[in-house]
Design a protein around this motif. Structure first.
Motif, PDB file in Angstrom:
ATOM      1  N   SER A 193       0.939  -1.079   0.057  1.00  0.00           N
ATOM      2  CA  SER A 193       0.103  -0.021   0.218  1.00  0.00           C
ATOM      3  C   SER A 193       1.027   1.366  -0.014  1.00  0.00           C
ATOM      4  O   SER A 193       1.896   1.257   0.615  1.00  0.00           O
ATOM      5  N   ASP A 194       0.273   2.357  -0.391  1.00  0.00           N
ATOM      6  CA  ASP A 194       1.122   3.510  -0.609  1.00  0.00           C
ATOM      7  C   ASP A 194       1.072   4.089   0.865  1.00  0.00           C
ATOM      8  O   ASP A 194       1.930   4.599   1.352  1.00  0.00           O
ATOM      9  N   ILE A 195       0.023   3.907   1.544  1.00  0.00           N
ATOM     10  CA  ILE A 195      -0.208   4.141   2.945  1.00  0.00           C
ATOM     11  C   ILE A 195      -1.069   3.240   3.656  1.00  0.00           C
ATOM     12  O   ILE A 195      -1.987   2.802   3.052  1.00  0.00           O
ATOM     13  N   ALA A 196      -0.510   2.456   4.556  1.00  0.00           N
ATOM     14  CA  ALA A 196      -1.315   1.364   5.302  1.00  0.00           C
ATOM     15  C   ALA A 196      -1.720   2.043   6.748  1.00  0.00           C
ATOM     16  O   ALA A 196      -0.795   2.475   7.726  1.00  0.00           O
ATOM     17  N   LEU A 197      -2.806   1.853   6.989  1.00  0.00           N
ATOM     18  CA  LEU A 197      -3.244   2.420   8.529  1.00  0.00           C
ATOM     19  C   LEU A 197      -3.431   1.056   9.033  1.00  0.00           C
ATOM     20  O   LEU A 197      -4.473   0.110   9.112  1.00  0.00           O
ATOM     21  N   CYS A 198      -2.487   0.660   9.898  1.00  0.00           N
ATOM     22  CA  CYS A 198      -2.254  -0.630  10.424  1.00  0.00           C
ATOM     23  C   CYS A 198      -3.153  -0.637  11.996  1.00  0.00           C
ATOM     24  O   CYS A 198      -2.404  -0.148  12.971  1.00  0.00           O
ATOM     25  N   MET A 199      -4.012  -1.544  12.273  1.00  0.00           N
ATOM     26  CA  MET A 199      -4.773  -1.437  13.550  1.00  0.00           C
ATOM     27  C   MET A 199      -4.006  -2.377  14.335  1.00  0.00           C
ATOM     28  O   MET A 199      -4.434  -2.456  15.611  1.00  0.00           O
ATOM     29  N   GLY A 200      -3.297  -3.319  13.951  1.00  0.00           N
ATOM     30  CA  GLY A 200      -2.560  -4.295  14.529  1.00  0.00           C
ATOM     31  C   GLY A 200      -3.642  -5.621  14.764  1.00  0.00           C
ATOM     32  O   GLY A 200      -4.908  -5.410  14.465  1.00  0.00           O
TER      33      GLY A 200
END
Length: 329
Positions: free
Chosen positions: A137-144
């Protein structure tokens, strides 16, 4: 009554676990990646295409709908449909927001290569930061990686609740950043109860810019007033203005009936200034229709002039205009 035991304490634990997981997203929202995604949404000249598989896809549909209704063009796209021709729905100026807790959903992974080939921005909401979706991904919003509240630990629950909350945070932060106001919201919700409450007078009045208004001047006689307004589309009332075009009063059809009963044929020679109700109630174009309805009810009137910042008439609103959109005052 069934003798099956219902475990209310377990239900409470579901709410607790999901609530705690959502609060855990605060650290993610504080990261620079979150703000970067909001800025990409603000600058996007196309649409935000939201895609997810299974329960994540259902959450994606809701996120897309929230984006679209709050000022950010958005559509949802099923990943299986995408790889069977519907990738053609995605334009090069669009942004793709992909949802997957594992980051390894095969249908989502198959989107990566064609998106990269076309240089389309890919943003993900994902659990595993080492997954293929996160890495590419260009930007990954990782929640865990989150533990689901399901008794078996497998049914999407905590993860999808967190996706939804994070999607709402993105959509509503973008909405606030673009100063998307009540009038904008009403424009996208004309049929809903919320939208009706936010519709303005300017959106409900019959008259549009440059249309002839039912207007007369203070020194006009009733005969001249009637002649001037013979072709206007509404003659339930006439607004009376001074020499500078500023609203001075209003004459309703009831005023004319009363004058005819009193003066007969001499009515037509009477000046408008003598018939009108001076200093009449008036509203601005940005007044909420619900507020206008309150004025109608309080003062038991049927017509309200609409004026600009200089006090000059720009329209006329009838109580039936507001009744037609089911505003309750």
């Amino acid at each position: 009554m069934s003798k099956i035991k219902v475990d209310i304490s377990f239900a409470q634990s579901v709410i607790t676990e999901e609530g705690q997981a959502v609060l855990g997203l605060l650290d993610l929202v504080r990261r620079p990646e979150f703000e970067e995604v909001v800025r990409l949404f603000l600058e996007c000249s196309g649409s935000v295409i939201v895609s997810g598989m299974g329960k994540a896809g259902i959450v994606g549909n809701k996120i897309s709908a929230t984006l679209a209704s709050t000022g950010t063009a958005s559509h949802s796209l099923h990943p299986a449909d995408a790889v069977h021709g519907d990738l053609g729905r995605i334009r090069t100026n669009d942004i793709v927001l992909a949802l997957s807790h594992s980051g390894e959903s095969e249908e989502i992974i198959r989107l990566i290569e064609p998106l990269k080939q076309r240089e389309i921005k890919l943003i993900s909401i994902v659990g595993d930061p080492q997954s293929r979706l996160a890495v590419h991904s260009d930007i990954a919003l990782c929640m865990g990686m989150l533990t689901e509240a399901c008794p078996l630990g497998v049914a999407p629950s905590v993860s999808t609740t967190c996706m939804l909350a994070l999607g709402d945070a993105l959509a509503l932060t973008t909405m606030k950043s673009r100063a998307f106001g009540a009038e904008d919201y009403a424009r996208f919700h004309p049929a809903g109860a919320l939208g009706r409450k936010l519709i303005t007078v300017g959106q409900t009045m019959w008259f549009r810019p440059d249309e002839p208004l039912p207007v007369a001047q203070l020194d006009d006689t009733v005969e001249q007033m009637l002649a001037k307004n013979e072709t206007t589309k509404r003659r339930g009332a006439v607004m009376v203005t001074d020499a500078g075009g500023k609203l001075s009063g209003i004459i309703t059809d009831a005023d004319i009936r009363r004058l005819l009963a009193k003066k007969g044929a001499d009515t037509f020679a009477v000046k408008c200034s003598e018939v009108m109700t001076p200093d009449c109630k008036r509203v601005a174009q940005d007044t909420l229709a619900a507020e206008a309805m309150a004025v109608f009810h309080k003062y038991r009137i049927d017509e309200l002039p609409v004026v600009n910042a200089k006090g000059q008439p720009v329209g006329l609103i009838d109580v039936q205009d507001i009744v037609a959109i089911k505003i309750v005052g």
